[in-house]
Design a protein around this motif. Structure first.
Motif, PDB file in Angstrom:
ATOM      1  N   ARG A 156       0.253  17.635  21.543  1.00 49.12           N
ATOM      2  CA  ARG A 156      -1.052  17.929  20.971  1.00 49.12           C
ATOM      3  C   ARG A 156      -2.061  17.931  22.103  1.00 49.12           C
ATOM      4  NH1 ARG A 156       1.663  18.718  17.214  1.00 49.12           N
ATOM      5  NH2 ARG A 156       1.293  18.378  14.999  1.00 49.12           N
ATOM      6  N   HIS A 157      -3.219  18.513  21.826  1.00 51.50           N
ATOM      7  CA  HIS A 157      -4.289  18.464  22.812  1.00 51.50           C
ATOM      8  C   HIS A 157      -4.838  17.040  22.808  1.00 51.50           C
ATOM      9  CE1 HIS A 157      -6.913  21.571  24.864  1.00 51.50           C
ATOM     10  NE2 HIS A 157      -7.185  20.405  25.414  1.00 51.50           N
ATOM     11  N   MET A 158      -4.851  16.368  23.937  1.00 50.88           N
ATOM     12  CA  MET A 158      -5.381  15.000  23.984  1.00 50.88           C
ATOM     13  C   MET A 158      -6.465  14.952  25.035  1.00 50.88           C
ATOM     14  SD  MET A 158      -1.813  13.051  24.124  1.00 50.88           S
ATOM     15  CE  MET A 158      -0.510  13.378  22.953  1.00 50.88           C
ATOM     16  N   LYS A 159      -7.558  14.308  24.706  1.00 58.12           N
ATOM     17  CA  LYS A 159      -8.655  14.221  25.661  1.00 58.12           C
ATOM     18  C   LYS A 159      -8.851  12.799  26.153  1.00 58.12           C
ATOM     19  CE  LYS A 159     -10.194  18.344  26.350  1.00 58.12           C
ATOM     20  NZ  LYS A 159     -10.428  18.910  27.675  1.00 58.12           N
ATOM     21  N   CYS A 160      -8.771  11.819  25.230  1.00 57.81           N
ATOM     22  CA  CYS A 160      -9.046  10.449  25.655  1.00 57.81           C
ATOM     23  C   CYS A 160      -7.756   9.656  25.851  1.00 57.81           C
ATOM     24  CB  CYS A 160      -9.975   9.752  24.664  1.00 57.81           C
ATOM     25  SG  CYS A 160      -9.213   9.380  23.083  1.00 57.81           S
ATOM     26  N   GLY A 161      -6.748   9.918  25.032  1.00 51.19           N
ATOM     27  CA  GLY A 161      -5.500   9.172  25.136  1.00 51.19           C
ATOM     28  C   GLY A 161      -5.538   7.816  24.465  1.00 51.19           C
ATOM     29  N   MET A 162      -6.661   7.523  23.770  1.00 46.81           N
ATOM     30  CA  MET A 162      -6.849   6.174  23.252  1.00 46.81           C
ATOM     31  C   MET A 162      -7.178   6.138  21.757  1.00 46.81           C
ATOM     32  SD  MET A 162      -8.924   4.632  26.480  1.00 46.81           S
ATOM     33  CE  MET A 162      -9.979   6.037  26.753  1.00 46.81           C
ATOM     34  N   GLY A 163      -6.883   7.215  21.062  1.00 49.23           N
ATOM     35  CA  GLY A 163      -7.139   7.234  19.624  1.00 49.23           C
ATOM     36  C   GLY A 163      -8.600   7.315  19.260  1.00 49.23           C
ATOM     37  N   LYS A 164      -9.424   7.941  20.102  1.00 51.45           N
ATOM     38  CA  LYS A 164     -10.848   8.027  19.798  1.00 51.45           C
ATOM     39  C   LYS A 164     -11.329   9.469  19.602  1.00 51.45           C
ATOM     40  CE  LYS A 164     -11.930   3.605  21.281  1.00 51.45           C
ATOM     41  NZ  LYS A 164     -10.715   2.940  20.794  1.00 51.45           N
ATOM     42  N   CYS A 165     -10.930  10.358  20.500  1.00 52.87           N
ATOM     43  CA  CYS A 165     -11.558  11.682  20.519  1.00 52.87           C
ATOM     44  C   CYS A 165     -11.139  12.547  19.344  1.00 52.87           C
ATOM     45  CB  CYS A 165     -11.278  12.401  21.830  1.00 52.87           C
ATOM     46  SG  CYS A 165      -9.611  13.062  21.976  1.00 52.87           S
ATOM     47  N   GLY A 166     -10.046  12.192  18.660  1.00 50.87           N
ATOM     48  CA  GLY A 166      -9.684  12.879  17.421  1.00 50.87           C
ATOM     49  C   GLY A 166      -8.913  14.165  17.591  1.00 50.87           C
ATOM     50  N   ARG A 167      -8.705  14.613  18.825  1.00 47.68           N
ATOM     51  CA  ARG A 167      -8.099  15.915  19.041  1.00 47.68           C
ATOM     52  C   ARG A 167      -6.632  15.970  18.602  1.00 47.68           C
ATOM     53  NH1 ARG A 167     -11.030  19.041  22.683  1.00 47.68           N
ATOM     54  NH2 ARG A 167      -9.586  20.720  22.220  1.00 47.68           N
TER      55      ARG A 167
END
Lengths: 355, 278
Positions: free
Chosen positions: B240-251
């Motif tokens: 998946r597209h991941m931006k933060c890696g920490m379960g925050k950005c929702g992507r």
């Protein structure tokens, strides 16, 4: 309700209070912007403030999670240097409605979940929240009683409640009592004031009635039955995929991460910006596959994030009933109508099973 | 506005130096990395790191070396976008930014004691290589090990030398196929699903680890279920597209799961009833 936790401010002194407050710290408060629109913005004098206002276009989340928020500063060149930064300021938010306080509580929940968002927590620590209770509905879009956000509970330093010719103020923290002391305009509350507050709350319980024909505790069941509901297909026809609903939502926090490089090409910053699950590139991956290609899937995702997924993850409903998404939607998608339609459809299904 | 430096920000980066770059195919390169402060990347097979090129961007990449290797870690990168193409232009000795590891990898402690069936499609071999190397390092703790690998053409074979070595080992059953052969290709031709029926499995005692392009999963899972594998013993790693890696950005959200935090490795049981997952 302990009387010693309450103070009284005469209505005539509210401008004095705000002007004095302004000498202590920067204040942001609701200001009328025309065409029945309000905005939280920093004020120069008390006259700018609208005490009666419908939810501002953008919720106060913008002070906690700015639209553009710097994460890192870096220099390249001979040696790579990376510094995570946060920008913050001491700020008093005045006149925050209980729905928006509930929204801030949702953000707190997510961003203090591990790994903690240090920048958010630092910024939050420097913001003081002075609430203002609503004695009546703002307009027909609100559904705050459904989610229980129409009454002050927690999440504020001071809570102002308007009564006949005075405000009764609940002190909820030492930050709050410091303000009471420094401004020096408040009188102690007496039994009669407490009685009047009680009467108001009773009156409110007659005014604020659950706006949705179900109860909060049935939400998980309702949504578990509604993944293939027909309303999502209807929304496909209506939704313009503009992302307004998520931008104005007090509990939407999704973001994208981008970078800027200055003209020297030696230094720059990495920052996050608000992003929206309603927009096309949100769920796309390499190779062009989009896991929520249909607008119906994106709208459904928005509703499930508010009313289902986060109940499992955080134990909270992520809707505050502020009504902003319905108020702002250009296509006229209304949260109350969508929920009602889900309930009708799922009821019909249950009946069919019995008959 | 006051501005302060927050060293404990979860977005802070560690500097990693490129020790070696090895071209694997026309599009993929293997980067050997080491942290400048000499610390060790403590990760599980299947976990990923966020790799930064300052001024260009940040991407999630799974680690493909053995988690037991304390000297360096490796990532295999295909040049497809802005960051990956820029990475391919770097040289040995260059410094990149790294944060992580993130996510849940393969549950190695649970897999140990069982047979392991590895099914890799194309670049999916990269995260699985970490699991394979771990299993080889701890060979006695695993039962039978089967590795099935498929890619589009012989030119896209990754880790060719290692594959050769694996195929020679007596304690590993290795099979490989390509979708389209060239005149020099002597091996199997066909989709990776064509290899599954031929594997001699004890389904109740086997964990399957599957990584490949999104389109591959449905067909592979169908074959595995036909083989009689239990749904909670089929392990999948999602992209998946991941931006933060920490379960925050929702992507990377798949219904109520965050691919970055709850995954990227899921059992088929966890996601089998979920729309938008496969």
């Amino acid at each position: 309700m302990k009387t010693e936790h309450y103070r009284i401010l005469e209505k005539s002194k509210i401008t004095d209070f705000l002007d004095k407050l302004n000498t202590i710290s920067k204040i942001a408060a609701p200001v009328y912007k025309g065409f029945n629109n309000y905005a939280f913005q920093t004020i120069k004098s008390a006259e700018e403030v609208s005490l009666k206002y419908i939810p501002t276009v953008i919720p106060p989340k913008k002070y906690f999670l700015p639209t553009k928020d710097s994460l890192l500063e870096f220099t390249v060149g001979n040696e790579l240097k990376v510094e995570p930064t946060v920008e913050y300021e001491n700020l008093i938010l005045f006149g925050v409605h209980t729905c928006d306080i509930a929204g801030i509580r949702c953000l707190n929940m997510v961003l203090s979940d591990k790994p903690k968002d240090t920048a958010y927590l630092i910024r939050k620590k420097h913001i003081t929240i002075i609430g203002l209770e609503c004695n009546d509905y703002c307009d027909e879009f609100a559904s705050c009683a459904f989610v229980g956000a129409h009454l002050p509970t927690t999440g504020y330093d001071l809570m102002f409640t308007e009564l006949e010719d005075y405000f009764i103020v609940h002190i909820h923290s030492t930050k709050g009592s410091d303000i009471i002391e420094k401004t020096g305009l408040f009188k102690p509350a007496q039994t009669i004031h407490m009685e009047e507050l009680k009467v108001l709350r009773e009156k409110k319980s007659a005014i604020f009635n659950n706006e949705i024909p179900t109860e909060r505790r049935y939400l998980p069941d309702l949504f578990d039955r509604s993944f293939n509901a027909s309303i999502w297909k209807e929304l496909e026809q209506k939704c313009l995929s503009c992302g307004n609903c998520t931008a104005v939502c007090p509990t939407c926090y999704c973001f994208d991460i981008k970078e800027n490089v200055d003209l020297s090409l030696q230094a720059g910053e990495r920052y996050r910006v608000w992003f929206s699950c309603q927009l096309d590139p949100f769920a796309k991956v390499a190779g062009g596959i989009d896991f929520r290609r249909e607008r119906s899937a994106r709208q459904r995702h928005r509703f499930y994030r508010k009313f289902r997924y986060h109940i499992d993850r955080y134990g909270m409903v992520f809707c505050t009933g502020c009504g902003r998404c319905s108020r702002t939607c250009m296509a006229g998608i209304k949260l109350k109508e969508v929920l009602t339609s889900l309930i009708r459809e799922s009821e019909a299904k249950i009946w069919r099973k019995w008959l | 506005m006051a501005k302060v430096v927050i060293k404990d920000s979860p977005y802070n980066l560690k500097k990693a130096k490129i020790l070696d770059i090895k071209p694997l195919t026309e599009k993929e390169k293997l980067f050997k990395l080491v942290f400048e402060d000499k610390t060790w990347l403590d990760f599980e097979p299947g976990q990923f790191i966020m790799v930064s090129l300052m001024g260009i961007g940040e991407i999630p990449v799974s680690v493909c070396s053995s988690p037991l290797n304390r000297h360096y870690f490796e990532i295999c990168v295909r040049a497809v976008g802005k960051v990956t193409n820029s990475l391919h232009k770097l040289n040995v000795g260059d410094i990149i930014g790294v944060r992580g590891p993130y996510g849940n990898g393969f549950p190695i402690k649970i897999i140990e004691g069982h047979d392991l069936l590895i099914i890799a499609g194309g670049l999916g071999l990269a995260p699985l290589r970490s699991l394979i190397l771990y299993a080889i390092d701890n060979r006695r703790d695993f039962g039978e090990i089967h590795i099935l690998f498929g890619c589009k053409t012989p030119g896209e074979l990754l880790f060719e030398e290692e594959i050769e070595e694996w195929s020679k080992r007596l304690d590993i059953h290795f099979a490989c196929t390509v979708d389209r052969a060239d005149p020099d290709w002597k091996g199997n031709v066909g989709l990776i699903t064509s290899l599954i029926p031929g594997v001699d499995l004890d389904p109740a005692n086997t964990y399957a680890a599957v990584v490949g392009p999104p389109v591959m999963y449905k067909f592979v899972i169908k074959e595995l279920l036909a083989k009689g594998l239990p749904v909670d013993q089929i392990l999948l790693s999602f992209e998946r597209h991941m931006k933060c890696g920490m379960g925050k950005c929702g992507r990377c959200q798949i219904q109520n799961l965050y691919c970055c935090k709850d995954g990227p490795v899921f059992t088929f049981k966890e996601i089998m009833d979920m729309a938008e997952a496969l």
